[in-house]
Write a protein that holds these residues in place. Sequence first.
Motif, PDB file in Angstrom:
ATOM      1  N   LEU A  79      -3.432  -4.728  -7.255  1.00  0.00           N
ATOM      2  CA  LEU A  79      -3.655  -3.488  -6.794  1.00  0.00           C
ATOM      3  C   LEU A  79      -4.987  -2.825  -7.080  1.00  0.00           C
ATOM      4  O   LEU A  79      -5.151  -2.966  -8.576  1.00  0.00           O
ATOM      5  N   SER A 108      -9.306   2.442 -10.210  1.00  0.00           N
ATOM      6  CA  SER A 108     -10.477   2.556  -9.758  1.00  0.00           C
ATOM      7  C   SER A 108     -11.069   4.035  -9.879  1.00  0.00           C
ATOM      8  O   SER A 108     -12.313   4.082  -9.779  1.00  0.00           O
ATOM      9  N   THR A 129      -6.642   0.815  -7.022  1.00  0.00           N
ATOM     10  CA  THR A 129      -6.246   1.994  -6.643  1.00  0.00           C
ATOM     11  C   THR A 129      -6.744   3.321  -7.417  1.00  0.00           C
ATOM     12  O   THR A 129      -6.806   3.074  -8.741  1.00  0.00           O
ATOM     13  N   LYS A 148       0.812  -1.231  -0.152  1.00  0.00           N
ATOM     14  CA  LYS A 148       0.061  -0.014   0.045  1.00  0.00           C
ATOM     15  C   LYS A 148       0.710   1.128  -0.081  1.00  0.00           C
ATOM     16  O   LYS A 148       0.666   2.220  -0.746  1.00  0.00           O
ATOM     17  N   ILE A 203      -2.397  -4.031 -11.784  1.00  0.00           N
ATOM     18  CA  ILE A 203      -3.058  -2.487 -11.309  1.00  0.00           C
ATOM     19  C   ILE A 203      -4.281  -2.351 -11.872  1.00  0.00           C
ATOM     20  O   ILE A 203      -4.488  -2.510 -13.237  1.00  0.00           O
ATOM     21  N   ALA A 207      -2.673   6.021   0.988  1.00  0.00           N
ATOM     22  CA  ALA A 207      -2.543   4.613   1.016  1.00  0.00           C
ATOM     23  C   ALA A 207      -3.631   4.009   1.488  1.00  0.00           C
ATOM     24  O   ALA A 207      -4.038   2.963   1.094  1.00  0.00           O
ATOM     25  N   CYS A 234       2.621   1.757  -3.456  1.00  0.00           N
ATOM     26  CA  CYS A 234       1.606   2.029  -4.554  1.00  0.00           C
ATOM     27  C   CYS A 234       1.331   3.727  -4.303  1.00  0.00           C
ATOM     28  O   CYS A 234       1.342   4.422  -5.173  1.00  0.00           O
ATOM     29  N   ALA A 235       1.229   3.937  -3.026  1.00  0.00           N
ATOM     30  CA  ALA A 235       0.541   5.380  -2.611  1.00  0.00           C
ATOM     31  C   ALA A 235       1.821   6.340  -3.296  1.00  0.00           C
ATOM     32  O   ALA A 235       1.363   7.439  -3.600  1.00  0.00           O
ATOM     33  N   VAL A 272      -1.298   8.975  -4.209  1.00  0.00           N
ATOM     34  CA  VAL A 272      -2.553   8.881  -3.433  1.00  0.00           C
ATOM     35  C   VAL A 272      -2.365   8.356  -2.112  1.00  0.00           C
ATOM     36  O   VAL A 272      -1.406   7.791  -1.791  1.00  0.00           O
ATOM     37  N   GLU A 282      -6.592   4.429   0.512  1.00  0.00           N
ATOM     38  CA  GLU A 282      -7.239   4.363  -0.782  1.00  0.00           C
ATOM     39  C   GLU A 282      -6.761   3.171  -1.708  1.00  0.00           C
ATOM     40  O   GLU A 282      -7.462   2.768  -2.665  1.00  0.00           O
ATOM     41  N   VAL A 283      -5.754   2.280  -1.432  1.00  0.00           N
ATOM     42  CA  VAL A 283      -5.177   1.274  -2.119  1.00  0.00           C
ATOM     43  C   VAL A 283      -5.750  -0.021  -1.384  1.00  0.00           C
ATOM     44  O   VAL A 283      -5.607  -0.343  -0.184  1.00  0.00           O
ATOM     45  N   ARG A 284      -6.345  -0.981  -2.202  1.00  0.00           N
ATOM     46  CA  ARG A 284      -6.699  -2.455  -1.909  1.00  0.00           C
ATOM     47  C   ARG A 284      -5.598  -3.404  -2.313  1.00  0.00           C
ATOM     48  O   ARG A 284      -4.962  -3.136  -3.691  1.00  0.00           O
TER      49      ARG A 284
END
Length: 127
Positions: A59, A116, A61, A30, A113, A41, A33-34, A39, A43-45
């Motif tokens: 991910l 979303s 996101t 997370k 990825i 963290a 990716c963030a 973005v 907000e990331v699945r």
Amino acid sequence: MTGAAMPAEAPRVLAGHNRFSNQALTSLAKAACAEVLEVPAQEVRVEWRDDDGLLALSLVTPLGLPGLSEVVRDPEVLAAAGGSIWDRAVDAKADIRARVMQLSGSELSRVDIRISGVLQRTAARVR
């Protein structure tokens, strides 16, 4: 002693193993990716799965992008942000994979990825 250097002591290797919990790997993914996609963290699945003995990371996101008014005023803002949504997602895969592998020592076979949505980054306002 005649000034000769003492031999460096070899690092001691201990028997055993190290393991990262699923939660620790998820938090690491997370955060990576963030940072790469700009973005929050939260907000990331993240989803992990086995890929023939290696870890595969999926991910979901949003993607941080400059506001449309910024892009209209200066189209180079989009290029400076990393290009199109597609380009940023493709480039992010390699960056996220490298960062997670470097920090965890785990081997990742792939990073998938799914974007979303888009989070508009607002430029700092001048007062």
